[in-house]
Design an enzyme around this catalytic site. Structure first.
Site, PDB file in Angstrom:
ATOM      1  CD  GLU B  60      -1.897  -2.362   1.155  1.00 50.01           C
ATOM      2  OE1 GLU B  60      -0.843  -2.710   1.728  1.00 50.01           O
ATOM      3  OE2 GLU B  60      -2.709  -3.186   0.684  1.00 50.01           O
ATOM      4  CG  HIS B 129     -11.226  -6.617   5.041  1.00 52.30           C
ATOM      5  ND1 HIS B 129     -10.272  -7.211   5.820  1.00 52.30           N
ATOM      6  CD2 HIS B 129     -11.049  -7.139   3.789  1.00 52.30           C
ATOM      7  CE1 HIS B 129      -9.555  -8.053   5.086  1.00 52.30           C
ATOM      8  NE2 HIS B 129     -10.015  -8.016   3.845  1.00 52.30           N
TER       9      HIS B 129
END
Lengths: 358, 326
Positions: B60, B129
């Site tokens: 990321e 998430h």
């Protein structure tokens, strides 16, 4: 059958030995006499400016400053191998490369003092502001290099990080992305032996920092970072191949900073010995290159003196310009947060603007 | 006019902007060949090529750093963070780098990046998430944060975000992706960032909310109107940074009562900020303290207890009753 675990060391490039003798003529870069003199000029100039900056910091006339003496060959030999169109992503110690790449010296001083104008890189100068977060410049370099690739521009993004920086996740992510996309990037790891106080042997079990590039699938090389010709030759090879579309590469320069980490209280006697410092001073990049040039009749005491005078004058002038630069205002800072200020910031701006009388 | 889900509206916004401006790039984990784990980028690599729509290695910070570098060089990168809970890995590049670029360079460099990420509870994902981490982003100077509540808004807000010359974080609630359809124009249109939307008019209390909680608020208001004959005004923030306090304050001045409803945990964050700003702007119009209806201050819960943890319509109605009785 048994598998053999290996850690592959990479090659070490040196052209000049500590006495300025050519040890490896195969790698001798094709530089004109004037270009060779320019390299020496930049290193002497930078050594003088660095000494002045250290003094000015002690006097409270500069703010944040990371000394560079010892690393001139590593910094300037590499920058000299790039074109002005190539884009530099420096870390906070890489002010000399920024200046030789086009950043006006007075702005470097304003940066040190914590003035926003220090980051207002002039149009046409391909330099980013110094990076504070260790490793952030590595992932960004891959993005800048990808932009050049997408636009089919023959430009290279180049960046610097220290030995400690190669422990960061961003270092691995950045060089891995660069390899995956084969972008024109050159990563220069300046291994100056200590990350503030922590020695390289405590950072990693890797035999060389250059070998970390192996995992990213990009070629790498270790060079004598006290030898300006070796640094130049290695960087030129990396920059040329990136420019021709052959992808990224990494160079580890073995170097040493003579001074403290920064002028903000670091005491090197806590983590290294006088013997070690003296040992590195014998490898000094300026001494070595001066001997090489003197033997060729390309550098004289007069050249040395005139460069020193030139540097002193340039520092004084830049300092005077920095002194006379207008002060910042909080309202002015708020103006730089967004292209168009949202309502809440307009209100906050008004609170400060009235206090500041503007 | 076409009827579409929020995910379809998002895909269409991306498609239109990729077609309109060649500087727009789209990348992230699995967004190319596969079209994204939610299919938000379905078909776009085929249409625009792998130079403009591409898969990234699985990292990321590398993704966000790539966006910073491309943004610096004049591109308009749209970087997908596959799930919002993974944003911690990229926070330096977002909050420490891109959001500061204009300031740090005194206006010389900008970073017109859009970060997209799915988030939000009620769909029983594994940990990290679904978390509502928007409060962290909201506290980042230089970053705008957009959270649409329906397909029409998602398209118009995403197009505005892509055309904005500063970094914008665009959060897509997973529960809204396919839960309902709406009429959405085929062509490109924009909805201004920083403007809230009064989605239901009322006169007795104001509910300020955003994201999937907009539907919860509207349903609670409808139930309440039927059973008690009392009307609640529902404001959908659409953008949580900057906040449209003008719309909120004028509603509160009319209703004299307010609750702030959010899926996120109670402390700090959007609801706390709204309460503070109402106090600054409309304190003397209030007839009752402002109430926060939120999740409790725990880590986002295990899937089996998610529905109880998230604010429910029942809890909203209880909150409204409480504010009305004071």
């Amino acid at each position: 059958m048994s598998a053999v675990l290996e850690t592959k060391p990479t090659q070490f490039l040196q052209i000049l030995d500590i006495d300025g003798n050519v040890k490896n003529s195969d790698w001798m870069p094709k530089l004109s006499d004037q270009e060779l003199r320019n390299l020496m000029h930049k290193m002497v100039f930078t050594r003088i400016w660095d000494g002045r900056a250290v003094k000015l910091t002690r006097q409270g006339r500069l703010g944040f400053y990371a000394p560079v003496a010892g690393q001139e060959a590593s910094m300037l030999g590499s920058e000299a191998a790039t074109n002005k169109e190539d884009f530099l992503l420096p870390s906070y110690r890489d002010i000399p490369q920024s200046v030789w790449h086009g950043l006006p010296l007075y702005q470097a001083f304003l940066y040190s003092r914590g003035h926003q104008h220090g980051g207002q890189i002039p149009e046409g100068v391909n330099v980013l502001m110094p990076q504070i977060i260790i490793g952030a410049q590595i992932v960004q370099t891959t993005g800048v290099a990808m932009a050049f690739k997408l636009r089919h521009e023959k430009r290279v993004a180049f960046t610097y990080i220290g030995d400690g920086g190669t422990s960061q996740g961003d270092f691995y992510e950045g060089i891995n992305f660069a390899g995956a996309y084969q972008v024109p990037a050159v990563f220069i790891v300046q291994n100056n032996q200590f990350a503030i106080s922590v020695p390289v042997r405590l950072q990693t079990a890797a035999q060389t920092l250059a070998s970390k590039a192996v995992a990213a699938g990009i070629p790498s090389m270790q060079v004598d970072g006290m030898d300006v010709l070796a640094v130049y030759a290695a960087t030129k090879q990396s920059v040329d191949r990136a420019r021709e579309g052959a992808g990224p590469s990494l160079i580890e320069t073995i170097t040493f900073r003579y001074g403290p980490h920064t002028m903000s209280g670091d005491d090197p006697t806590r983590y290294r010995t006088k013997d070690m410092e003296q040992e590195w001073q014998l490898k000094d990049p300026l001494v070595r290159f001066r001997k090489f040039l003197e033997a060729k009749g390309l550098w004289s005491d007069r050249d040395e003196e005139s460069t020193i005078e030139e540097a002193k004058t340039a520092v004084s002038e830049a300092l005077a310009k920095a002194d006379s630069y207008p002060k910042m205002t909080v309202a002015g800072l708020i103006d730089q947060m967004f292209e168009k200020l949202p309502d809440d910031l307009i209100v906050q701006r008004a609170e400060y603007a009235s206090e500041e009388g503007r | 006019m076409a009827v579409m889900t929020m995910i379809q509206a998002i895909t269409q916004a991306l498609d239109l902007e990729l077609a309109r401006d060649e500087k727009v790039l789209l990348f992230g984990e699995d967004v190319g060949q596969s079209g994204g784990v939610f299919r938000a980028t379905d078909g776009l690599q085929k249409k625009y090529g792998d130079q403009r729509v591409f898969d990234t290695p699985l990292a990321e910070s590398g993704i966000a750093g790539l966006a910073t570098g491309l943004g610096l060089q004049g591109f308009r990168p749209i970087a997908e963070i596959q799930f919002f809970g993974f944003v911690f890995e990229a926070m330096d590049e977002i909050a420490g780098q891109a959001a500061r670029m204009r300031y740090r360079s005194g206006g010389r460099y900008t970073c017109p990046v859009v970060y997209r990420a799915p988030f939000g509870g009620g769909v029983k994902t594994p940990e990290l998430h679904a978390d509502s981490l928007e409060g962290i982003l909201m506290q980042t100077p230089g970053l705008k944060v957009v959270i649409p509540s329906n397909p029409y808004d998602a398209k118009g807000l995403l197009i505005s975000a892509i055309r904005d010359n500063d970094p914008v974080f665009f959060l897509e609630h997973m529960k809204l992706y396919r839960s309902f359809k709406q009429e959405v124009p085929e062509e490109a249109y924009t909805i201004p960032l920083g403007k809230a939307n009064v989605v239901r008019e009322g006169k007795d209390v104001t509910i300020v909310t955003y994201g999937a909680m907009v539907n919860t608020a509207v349903q609670a208001a409808e139930t309440w109107a039927k059973t008690r004959g009392i009307t609640a005004e529902v404001i959908d923030l659409r953008t949580i940074s900057p906040i449209d306090i003008e719309t909120i304050a004028s509603s509160v001045k009319k209703t004299h009562r307010a609750v702030v409803l959010q899926e996120a945990q109670r402390t700090s964050g959007v609801a706390a900020e709204i309460v503070a700003q109402i106090n600054e702007q409309a304190m003397f119009y209030l007839e009752a303290p402002i109430l926060r209806i939120t999740a409790p201050d725990t880590v986002f819960p295990y899937a089996q207890i998610e529905d109880e943890w998230l604010p429910t319509q029942t809890r909203v109605i209880e909150g409204l009753e409480k504010v009305l009785s004071m």
